[in-house]
Design a protein around this motif. Sequence first.
Motif, PDB file in Angstrom:
ATOM      1  N   ASN A 129       0.837  -1.199   0.000  1.00  0.00           N
ATOM      2  CA  ASN A 129       0.000   0.000   0.000  1.00  0.00           C
ATOM      3  C   ASN A 129       0.872   1.249   0.000  1.00  0.00           C
ATOM      4  O   ASN A 129       2.112   1.170  -0.003  1.00  0.00           O
ATOM      5  CB  ASN A 129      -0.959   0.002   1.198  1.00  0.00           C
ATOM      6  CG  ASN A 129      -0.231  -0.126   2.534  1.00  0.00           C
ATOM      7  OD1 ASN A 129       0.874   0.400   2.702  1.00  0.00           O
ATOM      8  ND2 ASN A 129      -0.849  -0.828   3.481  1.00  0.00           N
ATOM      9  N   ARG A 130       0.244   2.434   0.044  1.00  0.00           N
ATOM     10  CA  ARG A 130       0.988   3.690  -0.046  1.00  0.00           C
ATOM     11  C   ARG A 130       1.938   3.873   1.126  1.00  0.00           C
ATOM     12  O   ARG A 130       3.068   4.338   0.974  1.00  0.00           O
ATOM     13  CB  ARG A 130       0.006   4.861  -0.123  1.00  0.00           C
ATOM     14  CG  ARG A 130      -0.773   4.929  -1.421  1.00  0.00           C
ATOM     15  CD  ARG A 130      -1.649   6.166  -1.469  1.00  0.00           C
ATOM     16  NE  ARG A 130      -2.386   6.246  -2.732  1.00  0.00           N
ATOM     17  CZ  ARG A 130      -3.207   7.245  -3.035  1.00  0.00           C
ATOM     18  NH1 ARG A 130      -3.428   8.219  -2.158  1.00  0.00           N
ATOM     19  NH2 ARG A 130      -3.830   7.255  -4.205  1.00  0.00           N
ATOM     20  N   LEU A 131       1.467   3.545   2.326  1.00  0.00           N
ATOM     21  CA  LEU A 131       2.308   3.704   3.511  1.00  0.00           C
ATOM     22  C   LEU A 131       3.524   2.797   3.451  1.00  0.00           C
ATOM     23  O   LEU A 131       4.645   3.213   3.804  1.00  0.00           O
ATOM     24  CB  LEU A 131       1.491   3.407   4.776  1.00  0.00           C
ATOM     25  CG  LEU A 131       2.229   3.577   6.116  1.00  0.00           C
ATOM     26  CD1 LEU A 131       2.719   5.020   6.261  1.00  0.00           C
ATOM     27  CD2 LEU A 131       1.323   3.194   7.275  1.00  0.00           C
ATOM     28  N   GLN A 132       3.345   1.585   3.010  1.00  0.00           N
ATOM     29  CA  GLN A 132       4.471   0.658   2.889  1.00  0.00           C
ATOM     30  C   GLN A 132       5.472   1.120   1.839  1.00  0.00           C
ATOM     31  O   GLN A 132       6.691   1.013   2.045  1.00  0.00           O
ATOM     32  CB  GLN A 132       3.946  -0.742   2.553  1.00  0.00           C
ATOM     33  CG  GLN A 132       3.195  -1.403   3.700  1.00  0.00           C
ATOM     34  CD  GLN A 132       2.537  -2.695   3.294  1.00  0.00           C
ATOM     35  OE1 GLN A 132       2.094  -2.854   2.141  1.00  0.00           O
ATOM     36  NE2 GLN A 132       2.443  -3.647   4.223  1.00  0.00           N
ATOM     37  N   LYS A 133       4.967   1.638   0.718  1.00  0.00           N
ATOM     38  CA  LYS A 133       5.880   2.161  -0.313  1.00  0.00           C
ATOM     39  C   LYS A 133       6.641   3.372   0.197  1.00  0.00           C
ATOM     40  O   LYS A 133       7.831   3.542  -0.095  1.00  0.00           O
ATOM     41  CB  LYS A 133       5.077   2.511  -1.577  1.00  0.00           C
ATOM     42  CG  LYS A 133       4.597   1.293  -2.345  1.00  0.00           C
ATOM     43  CD  LYS A 133       3.989   1.667  -3.687  1.00  0.00           C
ATOM     44  CE  LYS A 133       2.624   2.292  -3.518  1.00  0.00           C
ATOM     45  NZ  LYS A 133       1.964   2.554  -4.822  1.00  0.00           N
ATOM     46  N   PHE A 134       5.940   4.224   0.957  1.00  0.00           N
ATOM     47  CA  PHE A 134       6.591   5.411   1.522  1.00  0.00           C
ATOM     48  C   PHE A 134       7.685   5.003   2.505  1.00  0.00           C
ATOM     49  O   PHE A 134       8.783   5.574   2.502  1.00  0.00           O
ATOM     50  CB  PHE A 134       5.547   6.284   2.210  1.00  0.00           C
ATOM     51  CG  PHE A 134       6.107   7.506   2.883  1.00  0.00           C
ATOM     52  CD1 PHE A 134       6.454   8.626   2.135  1.00  0.00           C
ATOM     53  CD2 PHE A 134       6.293   7.542   4.257  1.00  0.00           C
ATOM     54  CE1 PHE A 134       6.973   9.755   2.751  1.00  0.00           C
ATOM     55  CE2 PHE A 134       6.809   8.663   4.879  1.00  0.00           C
ATOM     56  CZ  PHE A 134       7.153   9.771   4.128  1.00  0.00           C
ATOM     57  N   ARG A 135       7.394   4.015   3.333  1.00  0.00           N
ATOM     58  CA  ARG A 135       8.334   3.603   4.376  1.00  0.00           C
ATOM     59  C   ARG A 135       9.524   2.843   3.824  1.00  0.00           C
ATOM     60  O   ARG A 135      10.665   3.059   4.267  1.00  0.00           O
ATOM     61  CB  ARG A 135       7.592   2.750   5.413  1.00  0.00           C
ATOM     62  CG  ARG A 135       8.478   2.237   6.535  1.00  0.00           C
ATOM     63  CD  ARG A 135       7.685   1.348   7.484  1.00  0.00           C
ATOM     64  NE  ARG A 135       8.550   0.753   8.491  1.00  0.00           N
ATOM     65  CZ  ARG A 135       8.161  -0.137   9.390  1.00  0.00           C
ATOM     66  NH1 ARG A 135       6.888  -0.534   9.393  1.00  0.00           N
ATOM     67  NH2 ARG A 135       8.995  -0.642  10.277  1.00  0.00           N
ATOM     68  N   HIS A 136       9.296   1.944   2.875  1.00  0.00           N
ATOM     69  CA  HIS A 136      10.348   1.033   2.432  1.00  0.00           C
ATOM     70  C   HIS A 136      11.034   1.458   1.136  1.00  0.00           C
ATOM     71  O   HIS A 136      12.086   0.901   0.794  1.00  0.00           O
ATOM     72  CB  HIS A 136       9.773  -0.375   2.263  1.00  0.00           C
ATOM     73  CG  HIS A 136       9.258  -0.973   3.544  1.00  0.00           C
ATOM     74  ND1 HIS A 136      10.089  -1.358   4.578  1.00  0.00           N
ATOM     75  CD2 HIS A 136       7.985  -1.222   3.975  1.00  0.00           C
ATOM     76  CE1 HIS A 136       9.363  -1.835   5.582  1.00  0.00           C
ATOM     77  NE2 HIS A 136       8.080  -1.764   5.240  1.00  0.00           N
ATOM     78  N   ILE A 137      10.443   2.434   0.407  1.00  0.00           N
ATOM     79  CA  ILE A 137      11.069   2.870  -0.843  1.00  0.00           C
ATOM     80  C   ILE A 137      11.441   4.350  -0.787  1.00  0.00           C
ATOM     81  O   ILE A 137      12.600   4.730  -1.020  1.00  0.00           O
ATOM     82  CB  ILE A 137      10.129   2.604  -2.048  1.00  0.00           C
ATOM     83  CG1 ILE A 137       9.849   1.115  -2.179  1.00  0.00           C
ATOM     84  CG2 ILE A 137      10.756   3.141  -3.340  1.00  0.00           C
ATOM     85  CD1 ILE A 137       8.875   0.768  -3.291  1.00  0.00           C
ATOM     86  N   THR A 138      10.460   5.185  -0.456  1.00  0.00           N
ATOM     87  CA  THR A 138      10.709   6.622  -0.487  1.00  0.00           C
ATOM     88  C   THR A 138      11.746   7.047   0.545  1.00  0.00           C
ATOM     89  O   THR A 138      12.730   7.729   0.204  1.00  0.00           O
ATOM     90  CB  THR A 138       9.395   7.397  -0.254  1.00  0.00           C
ATOM     91  OG1 THR A 138       8.433   7.016  -1.230  1.00  0.00           O
ATOM     92  CG2 THR A 138       9.651   8.889  -0.362  1.00  0.00           C
TER      93      THR A 138
END
Length: 291
Positions: free
Chosen positions: A196-205
């Motif tokens: 989800n968006r939060l996971q992408k933000f945490r682990h990629i961004t």
Amino acid sequence: MNKLMKKATPYLFIAPHLILFTLFFLIPAVFGVYIAFTKWDLFSEPVFVGFDNFKEILFHQDSTFYKQLRIGLGNTIKFVVMCVPPAIIIPLLLATALTTRTKGHKIFQAIFYAPSLLSIASVVLAWQFMFHRRMGPINNILGININWFGEQPYTWVAIVIVTVWWCVGGNMIIYMAAIAGIPKDLYEAAETDGANRLQKFRHITIPGIINPLAYTIVLTTIAQFNIYGQPLMLTGGGPRDSTRVLLMYIREHGFGTGGSIAGIASAMSIMLGLCIMAVSIVQFVFIRERD
């Protein structure tokens, strides 16, 4: 002759910067450190007194300067603790939202960046009206009657809001440039895996912009340690010296209306500089370990 010119050419390009750096930073910095060990009123010859100024502000508990250092430095640290987190988090969230390329995102980029182009005087004048107790739109819209510049903790809240609004644009642009450099394939792969968006933000961004993030954290902290204009023009250091930061005392002792105590002012400046250096080193070490 041609060989000599080729060797000298790089130095000619950096010479203007080196000259300006030496004249307006290096020499004043060295002179300021020297003045911290003297008794000087800006007009007569400096008299060397060794560590007397530092003993006065650090160990003489009955001294006014001892109390001022603790009040000023304590208020400065309090402001840094309250202001740095929102000055980092809010621009990061805005940058993340504005890199989605939605319609009109360029307009919002300009709106959020515009305050950073203003001088602190114009920013304070605008917010003085916004926070005015009787005519200000904040009190009127919310239906409250708060003296934003005369009561705590509202005074600190107002100063933090003004500062974050003023400096949010610079960090936002840095984050947007860093996020734009993250490969889109990573987001697409994560989305395929059900992130989800939060996971992408945490682990990629966040891992992808860790170096720009560390850079802005350190620079923002240094900038907030140098707070001066906001409390001076909004509250004058009140109520009851609760917002009187260290730079206000330094300015008063060095260039106040009374007799100058430049040695004490320089000693306080060195203590502030050492605090900034210590906090910056701790931040760099912590961020490097996390990286």
